[in-house]
Motif scaffolding. Sequence first.
Motif, mmCIF file in Angstrom:
data_model
loop_
_atom_site.group_PDB
_atom_site.id
_atom_site.type_symbol
_atom_site.label_atom_id
_atom_site.label_comp_id
_atom_site.label_asym_id
_atom_site.label_seq_id
_atom_site.Cartn_x
_atom_site.Cartn_y
_atom_site.Cartn_z
ATOM 1 N N ARG A 179 10.691 -0.815 -7.143
ATOM 2 C CA ARG A 179 11.477 -1.154 -5.962
ATOM 3 C C ARG A 179 10.605 -1.531 -4.765
ATOM 4 N NH1 ARG A 179 15.295 3.984 -5.525
ATOM 5 N NH2 ARG A 179 13.325 4.928 -6.197
ATOM 6 N N ILE A 180 9.377 -1.020 -4.702
ATOM 7 C CA ILE A 180 8.514 -1.422 -3.584
ATOM 8 C C ILE A 180 8.077 -2.880 -3.741
ATOM 9 C CG2 ILE A 180 6.306 -0.657 -4.574
ATOM 10 C CD1 ILE A 180 5.505 0.274 -1.736
ATOM 11 N N PHE A 181 7.926 -3.311 -4.992
ATOM 12 C CA PHE A 181 7.588 -4.714 -5.248
ATOM 13 C C PHE A 181 8.794 -5.607 -4.982
ATOM 14 C CE2 PHE A 181 4.814 -2.044 -7.814
ATOM 15 C CZ PHE A 181 3.563 -2.526 -7.451
ATOM 16 N N SER B 299 0.827 -1.203 0.000
ATOM 17 C CA SER B 299 0.000 0.000 0.000
ATOM 18 C C SER B 299 0.861 1.253 0.000
ATOM 19 C CB SER B 299 -0.911 0.004 1.237
ATOM 20 O OG SER B 299 -1.579 1.237 1.377
ATOM 21 N N ASN B 300 0.348 2.298 -0.640
ATOM 22 C CA ASN B 300 0.994 3.608 -0.592
ATOM 23 C C ASN B 300 0.517 4.438 0.589
ATOM 24 O OD1 ASN B 300 2.581 3.196 -2.811
ATOM 25 N ND2 ASN B 300 1.358 4.409 -4.222
ATOM 26 N N ILE C 184 3.110 -4.006 3.801
ATOM 27 C CA ILE C 184 4.243 -3.243 3.280
ATOM 28 C C ILE C 184 3.743 -1.915 2.737
ATOM 29 C CG2 ILE C 184 5.998 -3.194 1.456
ATOM 30 C CD1 ILE C 184 5.825 -6.399 1.812
ATOM 31 N N THR C 185 4.263 -0.824 3.297
ATOM 32 C CA THR C 185 3.916 0.516 2.830
ATOM 33 C C THR C 185 5.173 1.233 2.360
ATOM 34 O OG1 THR C 185 4.240 1.561 4.984
ATOM 35 C CG2 THR C 185 2.047 0.625 4.531
ATOM 36 N N ASN C 186 4.970 2.411 1.784
ATOM 37 C CA ASN C 186 6.113 3.182 1.304
ATOM 38 C C ASN C 186 7.037 3.575 2.463
ATOM 39 O OD1 ASN C 186 3.733 5.154 1.750
ATOM 40 N ND2 ASN C 186 5.523 6.486 1.793
ATOM 41 N N GLY D 159 10.607 2.648 1.580
ATOM 42 C CA GLY D 159 11.358 3.833 1.173
ATOM 43 C C GLY D 159 11.020 4.307 -0.227
ATOM 44 N N THR D 160 9.969 3.770 -0.798
ATOM 45 C CA THR D 160 9.493 4.182 -2.114
ATOM 46 C C THR D 160 8.045 3.728 -2.237
ATOM 47 O OG1 THR D 160 9.961 4.129 -4.497
ATOM 48 C CG2 THR D 160 10.220 2.055 -3.284
ATOM 49 N N ARG D 161 7.340 4.196 -3.248
ATOM 50 C CA ARG D 161 5.923 3.880 -3.368
ATOM 51 C C ARG D 161 5.590 3.371 -4.765
ATOM 52 N NH1 ARG D 161 6.354 9.363 -3.050
ATOM 53 N NH2 ARG D 161 5.833 9.309 -0.856
ATOM 54 N N LYS D 162 4.490 2.655 -4.844
ATOM 55 C CA LYS D 162 3.988 2.226 -6.155
ATOM 56 C C LYS D 162 3.756 3.471 -7.019
ATOM 57 C CE LYS D 162 0.426 0.346 -4.119
ATOM 58 N NZ LYS D 162 -0.851 -0.354 -3.840
ATOM 59 N N PRO D 163 4.077 3.455 -8.301
ATOM 60 C CA PRO D 163 4.422 2.299 -9.135
ATOM 61 C C PRO D 163 5.921 1.976 -9.233
ATOM 62 C CG PRO D 163 4.111 4.210 -10.527
ATOM 63 C CD PRO D 163 3.821 4.660 -9.114
#
Length: 232
Positions: free
Chosen positions: A167-169, A130-131, A154-156, A160-164
């Motif tokens: 790196r968050i994936f 989630s962002n 798992i959040t940003n 340390g980063t957000r979708k899209p």
Amino acid sequence: MKYKHLFFDLDHTLWDFERNSAECLADIYEVFNFKGLNISSLDAFQQEFSVVNKNYWSMLEQNLITHEELRRRRFQETLENLGAKDIEKTFGLEINEYFLGLLPKKAHLIEGAVEVLEYLLPKYELHIISNGWQDIQLNKMKSSEIHHYFGEVITNELAGTRKPDPRIFDYAIGKTQANLAESLMIGDNYEADILGAMNAKMDTVFYNPEELPTGQKPTFEIKKLIELKDFL
């Protein structure tokens, strides 16, 4: 069975953000006396906030603004667009803090969410990507009584980063010790959830109740959550 780890988006995918936020906005309309600000109606306030909020989240996901800017500006701009008179520059932030205190207590879920999670839990490892803000997302899940279905949230803030951003994936795969080829991302936001996961080489399910057009085709596409049972 090909997949072992299922990664869900939370807002708009499982947790009914529109319905829950509408209830919060109704409370805000009364508590902050919006009639006295010349806001024509609760319905106008709810509709305008929905548009403004989606726009700010889109900008956030493109790294055009920060989380703090979203918090500070989304209610302020909503009120200004509706013609509110003589409001303080900090008024929008005050409302936002009230909103964030109330919102996670709401419990409405997207139709079919619990039935699908009950069906999937014995078969797969379930996680959230989630962002949203970590504490708020955890509280939403507890209020709606779905937290026990999930392993990692798992959040940003954690990644340390957000979708899209892929790196968050990648972070999610590492955090859960999952195999990328055995992982599936399920979400409603085509840019953030689907293209983001695709760029991370993860298979995807686009939850698309409005049948929005897509460019690159996801691995699967559904209109209702219950359709997940057709192939999982």
